[in-house]
Scaffold this active site. Structure first.
Site, PDB file in Angstrom:
ATOM      1  CG  HIS A  77      31.620  40.594  45.662  1.00 54.13           C
ATOM      2  ND1 HIS A  77      31.037  41.507  46.526  1.00 54.13           N
ATOM      3  CD2 HIS A  77      32.951  40.843  45.708  1.00 54.13           C
ATOM      4  CE1 HIS A  77      31.983  42.259  47.068  1.00 54.13           C
ATOM      5  NE2 HIS A  77      33.140  41.879  46.581  1.00 54.13           N
ATOM      6  CG  HIS A 234      36.177  40.262  50.415  1.00 59.70           C
ATOM      7  ND1 HIS A 234      34.885  39.882  50.106  1.00 59.70           N
ATOM      8  CD2 HIS A 234      36.470  41.286  49.569  1.00 59.70           C
ATOM      9  CE1 HIS A 234      34.412  40.653  49.139  1.00 59.70           C
ATOM     10  NE2 HIS A 234      35.367  41.525  48.799  1.00 59.70           N
ATOM     11  CG  ASP A 238      37.582  40.983  45.799  1.00 61.03           C
ATOM     12  OD1 ASP A 238      36.362  40.772  45.659  1.00 61.03           O
ATOM     13  OD2 ASP A 238      38.033  41.952  46.441  1.00 61.03           O
ATOM     14  CG  HIS A 261      39.381  44.620  41.804  1.00 67.20           C
ATOM     15  ND1 HIS A 261      38.790  43.384  41.958  1.00 67.20           N
ATOM     16  CD2 HIS A 261      38.955  45.371  42.855  1.00 67.20           C
ATOM     17  CE1 HIS A 261      38.042  43.399  43.049  1.00 67.20           C
ATOM     18  NE2 HIS A 261      38.134  44.582  43.610  1.00 67.20           N
TER      19      HIS A 261
END
Length: 274
Positions: A77, A234, A238, A261
């Site tokens: 973030h 969101h 990311d 991720h």
């Protein structure tokens, strides 16, 4: 583009997501890239440079470590806000091993950068320019980069869940759009994950003040959602942060489908040599 840092130092203290401990963060102007410094460690081997070779354990967040074992967890973030603000050089002092979770979004970090101000440095930074299609997939997770005169991201999510199913958004990215449409979007998790996380000493600092908890019929958060499609926003937040691991501006159109991720960082490795 000129390299950029903050104009003056600024501090913030907040709870870390996983350990649930207060973390003091001090941001200082820099001129040697993004460097995290663990001031709670006594030796001088406590500096971790933002570099893709320093990433590890990308299961539930983006984490970095140095060769001496100093680690910093959950930086995505913060990196996302750095990318939006075009900050390329900064010293980040921390008295713990993770970033404050704040409200689960990047909103607080953007506000900190605005309070500190931005200063241009003398040196230039070369962007990553997508000149031909780049593609990476793992099962049903996909990321594509296409040539584009600007920086655009298209993101799609799909869950086999009664309440949260499919969402898709697309934005041409700039600071104004990021601040209004992406930065406030909070991290989220499912109610059935909570027991597992707590048993494994994860998300000990997680509350309804810093994460959305999804149930079969809606969300547990009393205030509801900030956007109807806050979940996919969101996820876009990311990937912006994960690609900041390269610390270079990107010129291209990124299309991501159910990425995370681990795939983001693998994709960044493909972009690194462009």
């Amino acid at each position: 583009m000129k390299r950029r840092t903050i104009a003056k130092e600024i501090e913030y203290t907040g709870v870390g997501l996983h350990k649930g401990e207060n973390i003091k963060m001090r941001l200082l102007p820099g001129d040697s890239g993004i460097v995290f410094k663990r001031v709670d460690l006594e030796n001088k081997k406590n500096e971790i440079s933002l570099d893709i070779i320093n990433t590890f354990d990308l299961t539930r967040g983006t984490n970095i470590q140095n060769e001496f074992g100093a680690k910093v967890y959950t930086i995505e973030h913060f990196l996302s806000a750095l990318a939006a603000a075009d900050i390329t050089d900064l010293i980040v002092e921390l008295d713990g091993n993770e970033l404050p979770i704040c409200d689960g979004s990047a909103k607080v970090f953007i506000e900190l950068f605005e309070q500190a101000g931005i200063k241009e440095l003398e040196k230039d930074i070369m962007p990553i320019v997508i000149k031909k299609p780049v593609y990476l997939s793992a099962g049903d997770k996909n990321i594509v980069a296409l040539p584009y005169d600007g920086y655009k991201i298209t993101y799609a999510i799909r869950f086999e869940h009664k309440f949260l199913k499919s969402q898709l958004i697309e934005f041409d990215l700039n600071m104004k759009t990021y601040k209004k449409e992406i930065a406030p979007a909070r991290t989220f998790g499912f109610d059935y994950e909570i027991e597992y996380l707590k048993k494994n000493n994860l998300a000990l600092g997680g509350t309804l003040d810093n994460a959305i908890v999804v149930t079969e019929t809606g969300v547990l958060n009393p205030g509801g959602l900030r956007f109807e499609d806050e979940f996919v926003r969101h996820k876009m937040l990311d990937i912006i942060g994960d690609l900041k691991i390269l610390n270079r501006p990107i010129q291209g159109h990124i299309i991501a489908i159910k990425a995370g991720h681990a795939l983001d960082i693998e994709f960044a490795k493909l972009l690194k040599n462009m």
